[in-house]
Design a protein around this motif. Structure first.
Motif, PDB file in Angstrom:
ATOM      1  N   THR A  84      -3.607   9.828   7.107  1.00  0.00           N
ATOM      2  CA  THR A  84      -3.654   8.397   6.822  1.00  0.00           C
ATOM      3  C   THR A  84      -4.148   7.609   8.026  1.00  0.00           C
ATOM      4  OG1 THR A  84      -1.832   8.658   5.271  1.00  0.00           O
ATOM      5  CG2 THR A  84      -2.292   6.423   6.023  1.00  0.00           C
ATOM      6  N   LEU A  85      -3.643   7.941   9.214  1.00  0.00           N
ATOM      7  CA  LEU A  85      -4.098   7.259  10.422  1.00  0.00           C
ATOM      8  C   LEU A  85      -5.593   7.473  10.649  1.00  0.00           C
ATOM      9  CD1 LEU A  85      -1.116   7.903  12.833  1.00  0.00           C
ATOM     10  CD2 LEU A  85      -2.022   5.652  12.190  1.00  0.00           C
ATOM     11  N   ASP A  86      -6.067   8.695  10.434  1.00  0.00           N
ATOM     12  CA  ASP A  86      -7.491   8.969  10.628  1.00  0.00           C
ATOM     13  C   ASP A  86      -8.332   8.098   9.700  1.00  0.00           C
ATOM     14  OD1 ASP A  86      -9.646  10.548  11.888  1.00  0.00           O
ATOM     15  OD2 ASP A  86      -9.939  11.274   9.829  1.00  0.00           O
ATOM     16  N   ALA A  87      -7.957   8.038   8.433  1.00  0.00           N
ATOM     17  CA  ALA A  87      -8.707   7.222   7.471  1.00  0.00           C
ATOM     18  C   ALA A  87      -8.629   5.744   7.835  1.00  0.00           C
ATOM     19  CB  ALA A  87      -8.173   7.454   6.064  1.00  0.00           C
ATOM     20  N   ASN A 134     -11.779   3.300   9.011  1.00  0.00           N
ATOM     21  CA  ASN A 134     -12.237   2.170   8.206  1.00  0.00           C
ATOM     22  C   ASN A 134     -11.049   1.517   7.512  1.00  0.00           C
ATOM     23  OD1 ASN A 134     -13.475   0.368   6.486  1.00  0.00           O
ATOM     24  ND2 ASN A 134     -14.944   1.831   5.671  1.00  0.00           N
ATOM     25  N   PRO A 135     -10.358   0.609   8.190  1.00  0.00           N
ATOM     26  CA  PRO A 135      -9.154  -0.001   7.630  1.00  0.00           C
ATOM     27  C   PRO A 135      -9.370  -0.660   6.272  1.00  0.00           C
ATOM     28  CG  PRO A 135      -9.469  -0.692   9.904  1.00  0.00           C
ATOM     29  CD  PRO A 135     -10.671   0.091   9.512  1.00  0.00           C
ATOM     30  N   LYS A 136     -10.510  -1.311   6.092  1.00  0.00           N
ATOM     31  CA  LYS A 136     -10.784  -2.015   4.832  1.00  0.00           C
ATOM     32  C   LYS A 136     -10.969  -1.042   3.662  1.00  0.00           C
ATOM     33  CE  LYS A 136     -10.915  -6.287   6.334  1.00  0.00           C
ATOM     34  NZ  LYS A 136      -9.925  -7.261   5.986  1.00  0.00           N
ATOM     35  N   ALA A 137     -11.356   0.197   3.922  1.00  0.00           N
ATOM     36  CA  ALA A 137     -11.476   1.182   2.842  1.00  0.00           C
ATOM     37  C   ALA A 137     -10.100   1.663   2.399  1.00  0.00           C
ATOM     38  CB  ALA A 137     -12.326   2.365   3.297  1.00  0.00           C
ATOM     39  N   ALA A 187       0.808  -1.227   0.000  1.00  0.00           N
ATOM     40  CA  ALA A 187       0.000   0.000   0.000  1.00  0.00           C
ATOM     41  C   ALA A 187       0.838   1.273   0.000  1.00  0.00           C
ATOM     42  CB  ALA A 187      -0.945   0.009   1.201  1.00  0.00           C
ATOM     43  N   LYS A 188       2.074   1.182   0.432  1.00  0.00           N
ATOM     44  CA  LYS A 188       2.989   2.330   0.467  1.00  0.00           C
ATOM     45  C   LYS A 188       2.391   3.519   1.227  1.00  0.00           C
ATOM     46  CE  LYS A 188       5.484   0.987  -3.603  1.00  0.00           C
ATOM     47  NZ  LYS A 188       6.567   0.228  -3.219  1.00  0.00           N
ATOM     48  N   LEU A 189       1.877   3.240   2.411  1.00  0.00           N
ATOM     49  CA  LEU A 189       1.311   4.281   3.269  1.00  0.00           C
ATOM     50  C   LEU A 189       2.383   4.845   4.188  1.00  0.00           C
ATOM     51  CD1 LEU A 189      -1.926   2.445   4.448  1.00  0.00           C
ATOM     52  CD2 LEU A 189      -1.721   4.089   2.584  1.00  0.00           C
ATOM     53  N   ARG A 190       2.184   6.082   4.605  1.00  0.00           N
ATOM     54  CA  ARG A 190       3.008   6.701   5.646  1.00  0.00           C
ATOM     55  C   ARG A 190       2.037   7.098   6.754  1.00  0.00           C
ATOM     56  NH1 ARG A 190       7.988   8.282   6.409  1.00  0.00           N
ATOM     57  NH2 ARG A 190       8.551   7.872   4.258  1.00  0.00           N
ATOM     58  N   VAL A 231      -7.046  -0.150   2.964  1.00  0.00           N
ATOM     59  CA  VAL A 231      -6.322  -1.326   2.459  1.00  0.00           C
ATOM     60  C   VAL A 231      -7.352  -2.463   2.383  1.00  0.00           C
ATOM     61  CG1 VAL A 231      -4.362  -2.874   2.779  1.00  0.00           C
ATOM     62  CG2 VAL A 231      -4.215  -0.520   3.605  1.00  0.00           C
ATOM     63  N   PRO A 232      -8.051  -2.565   1.240  1.00  0.00           N
ATOM     64  CA  PRO A 232      -9.178  -3.491   1.130  1.00  0.00           C
ATOM     65  C   PRO A 232      -8.871  -4.964   1.423  1.00  0.00           C
ATOM     66  CG  PRO A 232      -9.170  -1.968  -0.707  1.00  0.00           C
ATOM     67  CD  PRO A 232      -7.889  -1.746   0.049  1.00  0.00           C
ATOM     68  N   VAL A 233      -7.698  -5.447   1.120  1.00  0.00           N
ATOM     69  CA  VAL A 233      -7.402  -6.863   1.299  1.00  0.00           C
ATOM     70  C   VAL A 233      -6.570  -7.104   2.568  1.00  0.00           C
ATOM     71  CG1 VAL A 233      -6.611  -8.944   0.084  1.00  0.00           C
ATOM     72  CG2 VAL A 233      -7.375  -6.979  -1.220  1.00  0.00           C
ATOM     73  N   ASN A 234      -6.502  -6.129   3.423  1.00  0.00           N
ATOM     74  CA  ASN A 234      -5.756  -6.256   4.665  1.00  0.00           C
ATOM     75  C   ASN A 234      -6.347  -7.388   5.504  1.00  0.00           C
ATOM     76  OD1 ASN A 234      -4.034  -5.693   6.781  1.00  0.00           O
ATOM     77  ND2 ASN A 234      -5.222  -3.968   7.526  1.00  0.00           N
ATOM     78  N   ARG A 235      -5.512  -8.199   6.132  1.00  0.00           N
ATOM     79  CA  ARG A 235      -6.014  -9.335   6.904  1.00  0.00           C
ATOM     80  C   ARG A 235      -6.335  -8.986   8.361  1.00  0.00           C
ATOM     81  NH1 ARG A 235      -0.306 -11.849   6.686  1.00  0.00           N
ATOM     82  NH2 ARG A 235       0.519 -11.195   8.682  1.00  0.00           N
ATOM     83  N   MET A 236      -6.051  -7.760   8.772  1.00  0.00           N
ATOM     84  CA  MET A 236      -6.307  -7.356  10.156  1.00  0.00           C
ATOM     85  C   MET A 236      -7.817  -7.252  10.406  1.00  0.00           C
ATOM     86  SD  MET A 236      -4.919  -3.979  12.130  1.00  0.00           S
ATOM     87  CE  MET A 236      -6.054  -2.821  11.410  1.00  0.00           C
ATOM     88  N   SER A 237      -8.285  -7.862  11.487  1.00  0.00           N
ATOM     89  CA  SER A 237      -9.706  -7.784  11.813  1.00  0.00           C
ATOM     90  C   SER A 237      -9.923  -6.665  12.832  1.00  0.00           C
ATOM     91  CB  SER A 237     -10.201  -9.122  12.352  1.00  0.00           C
ATOM     92  OG  SER A 237      -9.497  -9.467  13.512  1.00  0.00           O
ATOM     93  N   TYR A 238     -10.200  -5.497  12.326  1.00  0.00           N
ATOM     94  CA  TYR A 238     -10.420  -4.313  13.155  1.00  0.00           C
ATOM     95  C   TYR A 238     -11.548  -3.532  12.501  1.00  0.00           C
ATOM     96  CZ  TYR A 238      -9.493   0.283  15.183  1.00  0.00           C
ATOM     97  OH  TYR A 238      -9.613   1.496  15.814  1.00  0.00           O
ATOM     98  N   PRO A 239     -12.671  -3.349  13.181  1.00  0.00           N
ATOM     99  CA  PRO A 239     -13.825  -2.724  12.546  1.00  0.00           C
ATOM    100  C   PRO A 239     -13.705  -1.218  12.326  1.00  0.00           C
ATOM    101  CG  PRO A 239     -14.290  -3.137  14.845  1.00  0.00           C
ATOM    102  CD  PRO A 239     -12.935  -3.738  14.561  1.00  0.00           C
ATOM    103  N   GLY A 240     -12.822  -0.558  13.043  1.00  0.00           N
ATOM    104  CA  GLY A 240     -12.683   0.886  12.901  1.00  0.00           C
ATOM    105  C   GLY A 240     -13.377   1.641  14.026  1.00  0.00           C
ATOM    106  N   VAL A 241     -13.102   2.936  14.073  1.00  0.00           N
ATOM    107  CA  VAL A 241     -13.689   3.835  15.073  1.00  0.00           C
ATOM    108  C   VAL A 241     -14.411   4.929  14.302  1.00  0.00           C
ATOM    109  CG1 VAL A 241     -13.186   5.471  16.927  1.00  0.00           C
ATOM    110  CG2 VAL A 241     -11.864   3.366  16.748  1.00  0.00           C
TER     111      VAL A 241
END
Length: 75
Positions: free
Chosen positions: A36-39, A43-46, A28-31, A48-58
């Motif tokens: 970036t952290l706020d986004a 919503n982590p899946k928005a 993803a080449k994120l910094r 990095v859509p294929v990210n394997r981390m299971s975190y629903p977001g705040v």
């Protein structure tokens, strides 16, 4: 468990030693800056859509800001 979040602010994502990241996050080449952290925290899946981390977001902006402030202070 994930990697330590200490000192990640301002650094590229998926770079902490000793942790195996998903290929999607590594590519993803994120910094990790405020925007970036706020986004990602919202919503982590928005971000990095294929990210394997299971975190629903705040969903609450003030809570995300507090989390980011805390992370920014970690050294």
């Amino acid at each position: 468990m994930g990697p330590s979040l200490s000192g990640i602010f301002g650094k590229p994502a998926a770079q902490a030693k000793g942790f195996r990241y998903s290929s999607a996050l590594a590519k993803a080449k994120l910094r990790w800056d405020r925007k970036t952290l706020d986004a990602f925290i919202a919503n982590p899946k928005a971000v990095v859509p294929v990210n394997r981390m299971s975190y629903p977001g705040v969903s609450v902006p003030a809570k995300r800001a507090a989390i980011i402030d805390y992370m920014q202070g970690l050294r």
